[in-house]
Scaffold this motif. Structure first.
Motif, PDB file in Angstrom:
ATOM      1  N   LEU A  14      28.081  22.347 -22.907  1.00 35.42           N
ATOM      2  CA  LEU A  14      27.612  22.021 -21.854  1.00 35.42           C
ATOM      3  C   LEU A  14      28.018  23.137 -20.531  1.00 35.42           C
ATOM      4  CD1 LEU A  14      27.956  18.060 -22.010  1.00 35.42           C
ATOM      5  CD2 LEU A  14      25.807  19.810 -22.595  1.00 35.42           C
ATOM      6  N   SER A  15      27.152  23.666 -19.820  1.00 31.93           N
ATOM      7  CA  SER A  15      27.079  24.565 -18.737  1.00 31.93           C
ATOM      8  C   SER A  15      26.286  24.602 -17.862  1.00 31.93           C
ATOM      9  CB  SER A  15      27.687  26.006 -19.444  1.00 31.93           C
ATOM     10  OG  SER A  15      27.776  26.832 -18.345  1.00 31.93           O
ATOM     11  N   ASP A  16      26.337  24.776 -16.598  1.00 30.31           N
ATOM     12  CA  ASP A  16      25.509  25.042 -15.816  1.00 30.31           C
ATOM     13  C   ASP A  16      24.897  26.501 -15.891  1.00 30.31           C
ATOM     14  OD1 ASP A  16      25.435  22.452 -14.859  1.00 30.31           O
ATOM     15  OD2 ASP A  16      26.991  22.817 -13.216  1.00 30.31           O
ATOM     16  N   ASP A  17      25.532  27.451 -16.171  1.00 29.22           N
ATOM     17  CA  ASP A  17      25.645  28.947 -16.313  1.00 29.22           C
ATOM     18  C   ASP A  17      24.552  29.286 -17.415  1.00 29.22           C
ATOM     19  OD1 ASP A  17      25.424  31.494 -15.713  1.00 29.22           O
ATOM     20  OD2 ASP A  17      27.403  32.084 -15.905  1.00 29.22           O
ATOM     21  N   PRO A  18      23.506  29.590 -17.329  1.00 28.96           N
ATOM     22  CA  PRO A  18      22.859  29.961 -19.008  1.00 28.96           C
ATOM     23  C   PRO A  18      23.172  31.110 -19.440  1.00 28.96           C
ATOM     24  CG  PRO A  18      21.330  30.555 -16.722  1.00 28.96           C
ATOM     25  CD  PRO A  18      22.566  29.957 -16.228  1.00 28.96           C
ATOM     26  N   ARG A  19      24.012  32.003 -18.780  1.00 30.51           N
ATOM     27  CA  ARG A  19      24.837  33.368 -19.432  1.00 30.51           C
ATOM     28  C   ARG A  19      25.973  32.706 -20.490  1.00 30.51           C
ATOM     29  NH1 ARG A  19      26.833  36.743 -15.101  1.00 30.51           N
ATOM     30  NH2 ARG A  19      27.714  34.590 -14.469  1.00 30.51           N
ATOM     31  N   CYS A  20      26.233  31.488 -20.328  1.00 30.60           N
ATOM     32  CA  CYS A  20      27.471  31.016 -20.973  1.00 30.60           C
ATOM     33  C   CYS A  20      27.121  30.947 -22.398  1.00 30.60           C
ATOM     34  CB  CYS A  20      27.918  29.760 -20.325  1.00 30.60           C
ATOM     35  SG  CYS A  20      29.358  28.938 -21.357  1.00 30.60           S
ATOM     36  N   ARG A  21      25.907  30.587 -22.514  1.00 28.57           N
ATOM     37  CA  ARG A  21      25.620  30.186 -23.917  1.00 28.57           C
ATOM     38  C   ARG A  21      25.420  31.619 -24.723  1.00 28.57           C
ATOM     39  NH1 ARG A  21      21.449  24.981 -24.242  1.00 28.57           N
ATOM     40  NH2 ARG A  21      22.945  23.532 -23.818  1.00 28.57           N
ATOM     41  N   SER A  89      35.085  35.199 -22.709  1.00 22.95           N
ATOM     42  CA  SER A  89      34.343  36.169 -23.767  1.00 22.95           C
ATOM     43  C   SER A  89      33.960  37.519 -23.031  1.00 22.95           C
ATOM     44  CB  SER A  89      33.100  35.546 -24.382  1.00 22.95           C
ATOM     45  OG  SER A  89      32.582  36.298 -25.185  1.00 22.95           O
ATOM     46  N   ARG A  90      34.394  38.560 -23.535  1.00 23.65           N
ATOM     47  CA  ARG A  90      34.015  39.813 -23.020  1.00 23.65           C
ATOM     48  C   ARG A  90      34.523  39.806 -21.545  1.00 23.65           C
ATOM     49  NH1 ARG A  90      28.405  38.837 -25.136  1.00 23.65           N
ATOM     50  NH2 ARG A  90      28.393  39.464 -27.556  1.00 23.65           N
ATOM     51  N   ALA A  91      35.739  39.692 -21.556  1.00 24.64           N
ATOM     52  CA  ALA A  91      36.403  39.586 -20.030  1.00 24.64           C
ATOM     53  C   ALA A  91      35.736  38.918 -18.978  1.00 24.64           C
ATOM     54  CB  ALA A  91      36.657  41.205 -19.673  1.00 24.64           C
ATOM     55  N   GLN A  92      35.006  38.055 -19.277  1.00 23.39           N
ATOM     56  CA  GLN A  92      34.509  36.905 -18.308  1.00 23.39           C
ATOM     57  C   GLN A  92      34.748  35.717 -18.647  1.00 23.39           C
ATOM     58  OE1 GLN A  92      30.164  38.072 -18.725  1.00 23.39           O
ATOM     59  NE2 GLN A  92      30.288  39.259 -17.311  1.00 23.39           N
ATOM     60  N   ARG A  93      34.946  34.910 -17.854  1.00 25.55           N
ATOM     61  CA  ARG A  93      35.147  33.207 -17.745  1.00 25.55           C
ATOM     62  C   ARG A  93      33.982  32.543 -17.431  1.00 25.55           C
ATOM     63  NH1 ARG A  93      40.958  31.774 -16.235  1.00 25.55           N
ATOM     64  NH2 ARG A  93      40.415  29.997 -17.622  1.00 25.55           N
ATOM     65  N   PHE A  94      33.559  31.713 -18.471  1.00 30.34           N
ATOM     66  CA  PHE A  94      32.430  30.770 -18.158  1.00 30.34           C
ATOM     67  C   PHE A  94      32.735  29.341 -18.088  1.00 30.34           C
ATOM     68  CE2 PHE A  94      30.776  34.449 -20.554  1.00 30.34           C
ATOM     69  CZ  PHE A  94      29.716  34.908 -19.658  1.00 30.34           C
ATOM     70  N   PRO A  95      32.664  28.682 -17.069  1.00 28.64           N
ATOM     71  CA  PRO A  95      32.901  27.248 -16.793  1.00 28.64           C
ATOM     72  C   PRO A  95      32.197  26.390 -17.806  1.00 28.64           C
ATOM     73  CG  PRO A  95      31.782  27.824 -14.966  1.00 28.64           C
ATOM     74  CD  PRO A  95      31.991  29.167 -15.596  1.00 28.64           C
ATOM     75  N   CYS A  96      32.717  25.394 -18.713  1.00 31.36           N
ATOM     76  CA  CYS A  96      31.813  24.871 -19.483  1.00 31.36           C
ATOM     77  C   CYS A  96      32.557  23.646 -19.951  1.00 31.36           C
ATOM     78  CB  CYS A  96      31.335  25.564 -20.763  1.00 31.36           C
ATOM     79  SG  CYS A  96      32.621  26.052 -21.807  1.00 31.36           S
TER      80      CYS A  96
END
Length: 164
Positions: A14-21, A89-96
């Motif tokens: 579950l994430s608000d950021d669509p790029r996370c998935r 992932s790929r040097a980015q952090r995605f809150p989820c």
């Protein structure tokens, strides 16, 4: 030889950021879950869970993750999953967050549950349709939800649990 029983935990990212998935990988999910187990249960819990812990399936489009662990340590895994706060992932952090959908003994039972879960989600979308084109598209998706059974060449059915 002794057969080790496993449990399969079906989760949803579950994430608000669509790029996370689109940015998640199975390696990143595995590392995040291991870190959460280490934070919550310490070295003991991490050692118990990491014996046969694996990310068996990851669908980046739907955000579905299937985790495998030993039967005697699946409760440690399930109790640590709510503490996964971000995926790197790929040097980015995605809150989820990871939401547990089902715990099963085989991959097949998790697949069956996932089909039923997706059907229920599509039915909820069908009720909230605004025009006829959306309604027809969702009805077509509902009718295509099925699990087909292929017969093996030898005639006997194989078990989804591996032997170690």
């Amino acid at each position: 030889m002794v057969r080790f029983k496993n449990r399969y935990v079906l989760c949803e990212v579950l994430s608000d950021d669509p790029r996370c998935r689109q940015g998640i990988e199975d390696r990143a999910v595995g590392l995040a879950v291991r870190e959460a187990i280490g934070r919550v249960h310490g070295d003991y819990g991490l050692a118990r869970c990491s014996v046969s812990f694996t990310v068996k399936y990851l669908n980046a489009y739907t955000g579905t993750v299937l985790l495998r662990c030993r039967k005697d340590s699946y409760r440690l895994l399930c109790s640590a999953l709510p503490f996964v706060r971000c995926l790197e992932s790929r040097a980015q952090r995605f809150p989820c967050a990871l939401h547990i959908l089902h715990v099963g003994g085989t991959i097949r039972t998790c697949q069956k549950f996932l089909i039923q879960y997706n059907r229920r989600q599509l039915l909820m979308l069908l009720q909230n349709c605004t025009n006829e084109e959306e309604r027809q598209c969702i009805q077509k998706s509902l009718l295509s939800c099925s699990l087909t059974e292929e017969k093996s060449q030898s005639g006997d059915e194989e078990d989804d649990d591996g032997t170690e």
